[in-house]
Write an enzyme that holds these catalytic residues in place. Structure first.
Site, PDB file in Angstrom:
ATOM      1  N   GLY B  40      15.707 -15.447  44.755  1.00 51.51           N
ATOM      2  CA  GLY B  40      14.660 -15.472  45.769  1.00 51.51           C
ATOM      3  C   GLY B  40      14.181 -16.897  45.991  1.00 51.51           C
ATOM      4  O   GLY B  40      14.126 -17.703  45.054  1.00 51.51           O
ATOM      5  N   ARG B 330     -10.032  -6.606  51.845  1.00 50.20           N
ATOM      6  CA  ARG B 330      -9.091  -5.874  52.701  1.00 50.20           C
ATOM      7  C   ARG B 330      -9.143  -4.371  52.495  1.00 50.20           C
ATOM      8  O   ARG B 330      -9.092  -3.604  53.446  1.00 50.20           O
ATOM      9  CB  ARG B 330      -7.677  -6.384  52.423  1.00 50.20           C
ATOM     10  CG  ARG B 330      -7.517  -7.786  52.920  1.00 50.20           C
ATOM     11  CD  ARG B 330      -6.181  -8.369  52.562  1.00 50.20           C
ATOM     12  NE  ARG B 330      -6.048  -9.667  53.207  1.00 50.20           N
ATOM     13  CZ  ARG B 330      -5.039 -10.490  53.009  1.00 50.20           C
ATOM     14  NH1 ARG B 330      -4.065 -10.152  52.189  1.00 50.20           N
ATOM     15  NH2 ARG B 330      -4.984 -11.637  53.637  1.00 50.20           N
TER      16      ARG B 330
END
Lengths: 256, 637
Positions: B40, B330
C-alpha cells in the site's frame, strides 16, 4: 425514487470504443448501444452499465482505469469525442456527467495515446513514465525528523496560493494525450513551479529542473511548441504559464 | 490467547520517549541486509517506505494502482490536525489527546492516542519541509481552521485537497528513495496472501494485475498499509479499488481483527441519485464551519428551500448542541440527519437528505470569501448534481466513509503475527469507536514517519532471521492456494455479475449493519450474508481472461472477502450490547437519543480470531484502562 430520475428523460447513446486485448494485440473501434441512460449518471457509470451488459452476454468488458471517481486520483483517462477527459472544461472523466450529452448521440472513446504511454488493454495505458520523472526530482530532499518548526519558514500567502495552483496537478496525463508533440511539459512544469515558488524548494532548484526535464526527454516525451492543448484539457486547469516558468528555470539552471 | 498490548509503563506523557530509548536499534550498516515489504502506498505506506528507505533498509513497495500517487489518501479533503497551538486558543498535546479519546467515545487506548497527539506536531514540520503548500496567513505563517469535535482551530489544510498534497509529499519522498535505490516499486500488484514461516511473517504473494502472473516476495517483515474496508457497503466514499483483501487474508493467517463493527458514516456526502450509482462523494466536513444544517420543521414540507421562512426551519444541530452547533462529531451529525429523515422531514425527491446552507455565510462574508474557502468543493457539487450551491442549499446525506476497526495491533503496531505490522486505517488502533475529522491523515503519517521506524528496528534487532527464498515449501503451498482460488472463481461461470453480488451485500450491510443497528436486524444480516456468500460461490459470472488485465476478476476476490468480513462485522455489532461512537444499537440510547455506553461490560477492544472455514471466530478481549481521562457520557451540548 431517486432525485431527478422522474422528471429527466433517459437517453439512448451509441458508443464507439477502442478495444485492444493487450499490448501486443491489434486494436479496433467497436460499436455499442446503451439504453436508458440517466442524465445524472457519470460517464464511468455509463461504462459500468455497458460492462455489466457485456459480461452477461459472455463478452469481455471494456477495461478502463478508474479509482476515486472524485476527480483527484488521476487514474481515469480517456479521450472522449477526440478530447482528453471529454467536453466539459476543467473536469476529469469521472466527474463528467451524462447531462452534457443528448439522446441519440454517438460518442467515441479512446485511450490516451503517446509514445511514452504504451497501451495495456482497451482504454488502459502505462503511465509509469510519470513516476520516473518524479523520481528524478519531484521532491525536496528533507530527511524525516530533520525538519524545523513549521512556522520557521514563512511563505507569503500569494506565493503559497501560486504554488498550490501548480501543485493541484493530479498526474493523469491528459496534457500528454492532448499535445501534438506528446510532451509532458505541463506535468513537469507544475512540479518544478510548485517548488520554484516555495522557499523549501530553493536548495535543489537548479538540479531539479535539469533532472526532470532531461528525464522527460529521455523517456520519449516530446517538446513543447506552445499549442496550448494541455491547458485546454487539464482537469485542474493548470495554466500553460507554468511551462514558461519552467523554461526560465531551465535556462537559469543551464547557464549557471 | 491473551493479548499483550505492550503499552510501556510509566506516566502517559513519558511512555513513548522512554520506549524509544528502551527499544533496540539496527546499526546503519546492517539495515540494508533487511528486506521490508510495504503493501500500500497511501499516507501510511508511502511515509513508511520513504522513512525506512532513508534509514537504509531494503524496501519493496506494492500498490494496486498504476502509480503510488493514486492511493485513496489522495482524496482526503479537509485537513490534518496538529497540536501546534499556533492559534493561541488553548490547544495542547493533552487537549488533542483528550478530544480524540472523547471523540472516540472512550474506546481507544490512551497510550496510542497520546503518542499520536505528540507526533502530530512533527508531522506538520515534516510536511512543510517537503513543500506541501498549506494555506497561509498574510504574514506567511500557517493558517488553521476548526473541525468537528473540537473547540480549537488546529486543522492545517491545503484548500480542499489536503490529502492530495500530503500524499504527494510522502510520494515524493518515497520516489526520492526509488531514485536512490533503497525502495523498489511494484505497481499494479495486489497482495493476495501472507506467507508465515516459523511463526513469523516472511513474505507475500501478489498478482500482477496486467499479466495475471502470481508472484512471491520474501522479506524480513511485512507492513500492511492497505486502508479500510468501507467498500463492504458497496456504496461508500472510498475509491472503487479500496478493499480489505490483504487485511482479510492476514486475518485468516492468524492476525486478529479488532472492532470490525466500528464504522464511520460521514454526515456530509452527496445523496444517492440512482441504482446505477457506483460510489458516493464526500463534501468535506470543513463545510460545516460556515454551512448551516437544517430541515423544515414540518413533515413533508415540499416547498423549495427559499420559500421556507426562517421560523419554519429547524437548525437541529444548533438547537440540540448549542456549544458545538454544526461542528458536532461525525457520528452525532450523521445520526441526527437519519433521525430527522426518519421523522419524514428529509428533503429532496427521496426525502433522504438535509440542507447544508451557505446563505447566511455568503451574506456575512461575501461570495468571494466562500469561494476562496470552498470553491473546489462547490464546483464538484455542481458538476455532480447540476445545482449551484451558491444559490441553492446543498443537499447532503450520510455515507460510509472510514472504518475505525481493522487488524489488531499492539503499541508497536505489530499484529498477532510477529513481523506483520499494520499501519494507518488498516489497523484498529487510535480512533476508538469514532474518528474525528482531520485525524486520519495525522494517524497515517504518524505511523509511517514516526512510529514504525523505531518499532520495526526493535523487532528486527530482537529476532534472528534464517535466510528464506521464495522456493521455500511454504511459499509454494501458499502460492498454489492463491492460484487455485483464481481457478475456482473462474470455473463457476454462473449468471450474476460480481457487481450484482456486491450491491446486494452492500444493501444488507447498510440496512442492518449501518447507522442504526438492532439485535433482530443483525441476526437477520447473519442469516442473509452467508446465504448470499453461498450463492456467490455457485453463481458468480466472471470474464474468463486470467492472463490480461481483468478488473472483474480482481473485484471477485475482493467481494468474496467482503462476504466474509461483512458477517464478522455483524457478529461484532451483535455482541456489543451498547452504543458507542459510530456503533449505534437502537436498544441502547439515552432518553435524548444519544449513544449509551456500557463501560462496565464493554470497555474493551474486541479482537476476533479466525478458527477455520465455516467455523465461528473466537472473541478475545483487550481491556481498556483509563488512567488519565475521566470516562463520562460524551456531551457536545
Amino acid at each position: 425514487m431517486a432525485r431527478g430520475i422522474m422528471e429527466k428523460k433517459n437517453m439512448t447513446l451509441h458508443l464507439r470504443v477502442w478495444r485492444q486485448k493487450n499490448a501486443s494485440a491489434k486494436g479496433k473501434m467497436v460499436d455499442y448501444t446503451v439504453n436508458d441512460v440517466s442524465q445524472d449518471m457519470s460517464f464511468l457509470e455509463l461504462l459500468d452499465v455497458l460492462n455489466e451488459n457485456l459480461i452477461k452476454k459472455g463478452e469481455d468488458p471494456v477495461e478502463f482505469d478508474n479509482d476515486c471517481r472524485e476527480g483527484i486520483c488521476g487514474m481515469c483517462s480517456m479521450v472522449i469525442n477526440g478530447i482528453a477527459h471529454g467536453p466539459e472544461k476543467g473536469t476529469a472523466t469521472c466527474q463528467l456527467h451524462m447531462r452534457k450529452f443528448k439522446d441519440g448521440d454517438t460518442i467515441t472513446v479512446e485511450p490516451w495515446r503517446g509514445t511514452a504511454f504504451p497501451p495495456i488493454k482497451d482504454l488502459v495505458v502505462d503511465r509509469s513514465a510519470f513516476d520516473q520523472i518524479m523520481a528524478a526530482g519531484g521532491y525536496t530532499s528533507c530527511r524525516v525528523g530533520a525538519a524545523a518548526d513549521a512556522n520557521a519558514i514563512l511563505v507569503p500567502k500569494d506565493m503559497a496560493e501560486k504554488a498550490m495552483d501548480a501543485a493541484a496537478c493530479i498526474g493523469c496525463g491528459a496534457c500528454v494525450a492532448a499535445c501534438p508533440n506528446g510532451s509532458a511539459s505541463l506535468f513537469v512544469a507544475a512540479k518544478v513551479t510548485q517548488f520554484a515558488f516555495l522557499p523549501q524548494g530553493h536548495a535543489e532548484r537548479k538540479q531539479r529542473v535539469l533532472n526532470m526535464v532531461h528525464k522527460m526527454d529521455e523517456l520519449g516525451f516530446g517538446d513543447c511548441s506552445n499549442h496550448g492543448e494541455c491547458e485546454a484539457v487539464c482537469p485542474k486547469e493548470i495554466s500553460i504559464k507554468h511551462i514558461a516558468v519552467m523554461r526560465r528555470e531551465y535556462f537559469k539552471a543551464a547557464i549557471s | 490467547m491473551s493479548l499483550d498490548s505492550k503499552i510501556p509503563s510509566g506516566p502517559l506523557a513519558q511512555k513513548w520517549d522512554q520506549h524509544k530509548f528502551d527499544m533496540k536499534l539496527v546499526n546503519p550498516a546492517n539495515r540494508r541486509k533487511y528486506t521490508v515489504l510495504v503493501v500500500g502506498t497511501g499516507l501510511a505506506g508511502a511515509s513508511a517506505a520513504a522513512s525506512l528507505g532513508e534509514l537504509g533498509y531494503n524496501v519493496k513497495s506494492f500498490c494496486i494502482q498504476d502509480s503510488p500517487r493514486r492511493a485513496h489518501s489522495i482524496a482526503a479533503q479537509g485537513g490534518i490536525n496538529a497540536a501546534k497551538n499556533y492559534s493561541n486558543d488553548g490547544d495542547s498535546v493533552w487537549r488533542l489527546f483528550y478530544d480524540t479519546i472523547k471523540g472516540g467515545d472512550y474506546r481507544a487506548r490512551e497510550a496510542n492516542v497520546y503518542r499520536l497527539a505528540q507526533t502530530s506536531v512533527n508531522i506538520i514540520d515534516q510536511c512543510v519541509a517537503q513543500g506541501v503548500p498549506f494555506a497561509r496567513e498574510y504574514g506567511g505563517q500557517l493558517d488553521n481552521r476548526s473541525f468537528g469535535g473540537a473547540q480549537v482551530s488546529r486543522t492545517f489544510y491545503a484548500r480542499g485537497q489536503t490529502g492530495q498534497q500530503l500524499l504527494l509529499g510522502a510520494y515524493g519522498s518515497m520516489m526520492r528513495q526509488v531514485d536512490q535505490g533503497t525502495v523498489q516499486l511494484f505497481a499494479r500488484r495486489e497482495m493476495l496472501d501472507l506467507v508465515v514461516i516459523d511463526g513469523k511473517a516472511r513474505g507475500i504473494i501478489t498478482r500482477n494485475l496486467v499479466t495475471g502472473e502470481i508472484e512471491s516476495h520474501a522479506g524480513d517483515a511485512v507492513l500492511l498499509c492497505t486502508g479500510g474496508y468501507g467498500n463492504v457497503y458497496y456504496l461508500s466514499t472510498n475509491a472503487k479499488n479500496s478493499n480489505a483483501t490483504a487485511a482479510w487474508r492476514c486475518y485468516k493467517r492468524g492476525a486478529f481483527f479488532g472492532n470490525p463493527c466500528y464504522t464511520q458514516i460521514h454526515p456530509t456526502c452527496i445523496p444517492v441519485s440512482g441504482e446505477y450509482q457506483a460510489k458516493l462523494t464526500l463534501m468535506s466536513e470543513s463545510l460545516r464551519n460556515d454551512g448551516r444544517v437544517w430541515v423544515p420543521k414540518n413533515k413533508g414540507d415540499k416547498r423549495s428551500p427559499d420559500q421556507i421562512p426562517e421560523d419554519e426551519r429547524d437548525y437541529y444541530l444548533e438547537r440540540k448542541y448549542p456549544s458545538f452547533g454544526n461542528l458536532v462529531p461525525r457520528d452525532v451529525a450523521s445520526r441526527n440527519a437519519k433521525m430527522v429523515c426518519d421523522e419524514g422531514r428529509g428533503v429532496g425527491e427521496s426525502g433522504l437528505s438535509v440542507y447544508l446552507d451557505f446563505r447566511d455565510a455568503i451574506k456575512r462574508l461575501g461570495e468571494d470569501t466562500i469561494r476562496e474557502r470552498y470553491g473546489n468543493l462547490f464546483d464538484m457539487y455542481e458538476r455532480i448534481t447540476g445545482e449551484n450551491p451558491y444559490k441553492v442549499p446543498m443537499r447532503i446525506y450520510p455515507a460510509v466513509h472510514y472504518t475505525m476497526g481493522g487488524l489488531w495491533v499492539d503499541y508497536n503496531l505489530q499484529s498477532t503475527i510477529p513481523g506483520l505490522f499494520v499501519l494507518g486505517e488498516a489497523n484498529f488502533s487510535d480512533h476508538g469507536a469514532n474518528r474525528l475529522g482531520a485525524s486520519a491523515l495525522m494517524q497515517g503519517l504518524a505511523d509511517g514517519y514516526f512510529v514504525i521506524p523505531y518499532t520495526l528496528a526493535n523487532y528486527l534487532a530482537s529476532n534472528s532471521f534464517s535466510k528464506i527464498s521464495t522456493d521455500h515449501a511454504e511459499f509454494i503451498t501458499v502460492r498454489e492456494g492463491v492460484e487455485n482460488l483464481t481457478k475456482k472463481l473462474l470455473s463457476i461461470n454462473g449468471k450474476k455479475t460480481v457487481t450484482e453480488f456486491h450491491r446486494e451485500l452492500g444493501k444488507i450491510m447498510w440496512d442492518y449493519v449501518g447507522m442504526g443497528r438492532t439485535e433482530s436486524g443483525l441476526k437477520h444480516a447473519l442469516q442473509e450474508i452467508p446465504k448470499l456468500r453461498e450463492e456467490f460461490w455457485k453463481n458468480v459470472l466472471i470474464p474468463n481472461d486470467p492472463q490480461n488485465l481483468n478488473k472483474n476478476l480482481e473485484f471477485a476476490g475482493r467481494v468474496a472477502d467482503f462476504l466474509e468480513l461483512g458477517e464478522l462485522m455483524a457478529r461484532d455489532a451483535l455482541h456489543r450490547n451498547e452504543s458507542c461512537g459510530g456503533h449505534f444499537r437502537e436498544e441502547f440510547q439515552t432518553p435524548e437519543g444519544e449513544a449509551q455506553r456500557d463501560d462496565g461490560n464493554f470497555s474493551y477492544v474486541a479482537a476476533w480470531e479466525y478458527t477455520g472455514e465455516n467455523k465461528e471466530p473466537v472473541l478475545n478481549k483487550e481491556p481498556l484502562d483509563f488512567e488519565n481521562v475521566h470516562v463520562s457520557q460524551r456531551s457536545y451540548k
